[in-house]
Design an enzyme around this catalytic site. Structure first.
Site, PDB file in Angstrom:
ATOM      1  CB  SER A  71      65.026  -2.532  97.652  1.00  0.00           C
ATOM      2  OG  SER A  71      64.046  -1.997  96.624  1.00  0.00           O
TER       3      SER A  71
ATOM      4  CG  ASN B  28      66.408   3.926  87.275  1.00  0.00           C
ATOM      5  OD1 ASN B  28      65.820   3.903  86.167  1.00  0.00           O
ATOM      6  ND2 ASN B  28      67.861   3.732  87.491  1.00  0.00           N
TER       7      ASN B  28
ATOM      8  CG  ASP C  61      80.140  -9.320  89.786  1.00  0.00           C
ATOM      9  OD1 ASP C  61      78.972  -8.896  89.431  1.00  0.00           O
ATOM     10  OD2 ASP C  61      81.239  -8.543  89.344  1.00  0.00           O
ATOM     11  CB  ILE C  62      74.616 -10.681  90.083  1.00  0.00           C
ATOM     12  CG1 ILE C  62      73.398 -11.647  89.782  1.00  0.00           C
ATOM     13  CG2 ILE C  62      74.607  -9.470  89.548  1.00  0.00           C
ATOM     14  CD1 ILE C  62      72.268 -11.252  90.541  1.00  0.00           C
TER      15      ILE C  62
ATOM     16  N   GLY D 263      70.546  -1.678  98.431  1.00  0.00           N
ATOM     17  CA  GLY D 263      71.698  -0.797  98.321  1.00  0.00           C
ATOM     18  C   GLY D 263      71.199   0.849  98.273  1.00  0.00           C
ATOM     19  CB  ILE D 264      71.196   3.008  95.554  1.00  0.00           C
ATOM     20  CG1 ILE D 264      72.652   2.899  95.057  1.00  0.00           C
ATOM     21  CG2 ILE D 264      70.661   4.347  95.210  1.00  0.00           C
ATOM     22  CD1 ILE D 264      72.980   2.834  93.624  1.00  0.00           C
ATOM     23  CE1 TYR D 265      66.175   3.758  93.943  1.00  0.00           C
ATOM     24  CE2 TYR D 265      64.740   1.674  93.296  1.00  0.00           C
ATOM     25  CZ  TYR D 265      65.315   2.742  93.000  1.00  0.00           C
ATOM     26  OH  TYR D 265      64.999   3.408  91.821  1.00  0.00           O
TER      27      TYR D 265
ATOM     28  CG  ASP E 117      70.554  -0.465  86.554  1.00  0.00           C
ATOM     29  OD1 ASP E 117      70.644  -1.239  85.754  1.00  0.00           O
ATOM     30  OD2 ASP E 117      69.669   0.442  86.743  1.00  0.00           O
TER      31      ASP E 117
ATOM     32  N   GLY F  37      75.088   0.914  91.307  1.00  0.00           N
ATOM     33  CA  GLY F  37      75.046  -0.481  92.034  1.00  0.00           C
ATOM     34  C   GLY F  37      75.293  -1.584  90.888  1.00  0.00           C
TER      35      GLY F  37
END
Ligand code: AR6
Length: 334
Positions: free
Chosen positions: A116, A23, A9-10, A118-120, A33, A31
């Site tokens: 990018s 974003n 986990d970062i 994941g959600i992107y 973020d 995510g």
């Protein structure tokens, strides 16, 4: 090791800076973020409000607040549409701009998520390739330890085709110890041979070399240590030391140790990393490994994967590491 791919986990990474896949508003989201903002605390959002957003492909820096990391570099990846809308160039730019910021601040350790992916919606295998390519290019010119942090194993997949190919190669070779029948028959003959000369002649016939020349060559090799062979090969290949250790994904300090101690015994992954960097043949690789007290064996998946790449002339250490990771093996490098 200058580039490491780790599963973590970062927000737990204890580094100079972690990179956030943000974003354009820089005001938080889901995510990674969301995870970073939650772990950093409200101070991070307050500082982000002062930044005036960030364009796609660019990067900005803030403090790390309650994170173990000292700083957060926020970058905005492209939303993936179909790959024909400049997504790759923008994603490359995210890594380049973030690394440039890290360099400007003198950071020694930086951790990236797969921006990018994941959600992107950027396909994960291609997102990983972009990350590896840009970071490895950067590391050829710069000293830094860079982590690519993979959150879940499913996120980290080499292409189905390569995976299947390697799996088949492992199946074909696993535990099926390679036997050179000629060499074997010479070994078997020896105890029954009346004359030692006969064995020697047989051995030299096998090697297709005159006896004296063969013995001479062998004796000369006795004294060559791993470190000496490494330095000799670097010269023979016309490489500089830095080109060699960087391509091997080995850090400068470890290389200096090996250079200054002719009896240095590297770990097996380190020895193999140098063989890959020098683009040694399978035979030369085995020779180099022997000098460090190791061998490639078919009882070991790690070794078979290495053999798979060397026998195909593929010496891209990052691709090899991706494959090792996919098969749950330890990675090459220091
Ligand atoms: N540590 C490491 N990697 C993680 C973590 C974590 N804690 N959590 C998720 N990932 P994403 P994007 C991985 O969606 O695609 C946000 O709302 C995840 O598995 O976080 O660039 C922003 O505000 C994936 O592989 O970022 C933007 O609106 C990778 O991190 C948008 O999402 C990136 O997934 C950005 O989308």
């Amino acid at each position: 090791m200058p580039l490491e791919i780790v599963r973590n986990d970062i927000t737990k990474m204890n580094v100079d800076a972690i990179v956030n896949a943000a974003n354009e508003s820089l005001l938080g989201g889901g995510g990674v973020d969301g995870a970073i903002h939650r772990a950093a605390g409200a101070g991070l959002l307050d500082e982000c409000r002062t930044l005036g957003g960030c364009k796609t492909g660019k990067a900005k820096i803030t403090g790390g607040y309650s994170l173990p990391a000292k700083y957060v570099i926020h970058t905005v990846g492209p939303v993936y549409r179909d790959g024909n809308h400049g997504e790759k160039a923008l994603l490359e730019s995210c890594y380049r701009e973030s690394l440039a910021l890290a360099k400007e601040h003198g950071f020694e350790t930086v951790a990236f998520p797969l921006i990018s992916s994941g959600i992107y919606g950027y396909p994960k295998d291609r997102a990983l390739k972009v990350a590896v390519d840009v970071i490895s290019d950067f590391l050829l010119e710069n000293d830094m330890t860079v982590y690519i942090v993979i959150f879940d194993k499913a996120a980290y997949r080499i292409s189905e085709k390569l995976f299947a190919d390697i799996a088949e190669y492992i199946d074909d070779n696993y535990a099926d110890e390679h036997t050179d029948h000629r060499r074997e028959s010479i070994r078997m003959k020896a105890p029954f041979c009346a004359s030692a000369d006969a064995v020697k002649a047989d051995f030299c016939e096998y090697m297709e070399m005159p006896v004296e020349a063969e013995l001479d060559a062998k004796i000369k090799q006795i004294d060559e240590s791993f470190s000496q062979m490494l330095l000799r090969k670097i010269d023979e290949k016309g490489m500089t030391d830095a080109q060699c250790y960087k391509k091997a994904n080995i850090d400068r300090k470890l290389f200096s140790k090996i250079r200054s101690d002719i009896h240095y015994k590297p770990s097996k992954p380190t020895a193999i990393a140098f063989a890959i960097s020098l683009e040694l043949s399978l035979e030369e690789t085995e020779d180099m490994l022997r000098k460090a007290g190791f061998a490639l064996s078919h009882s070991n998946k790690f070794d078979i994967i290495i053999e798979y790449f060397i026998s195909r002339g593929n010496y891209n250490i990052f691709e090899i590491n991706e494959a090792l990771f996919a098969f749950d093996q330890s990675l090459l490098g220091a």
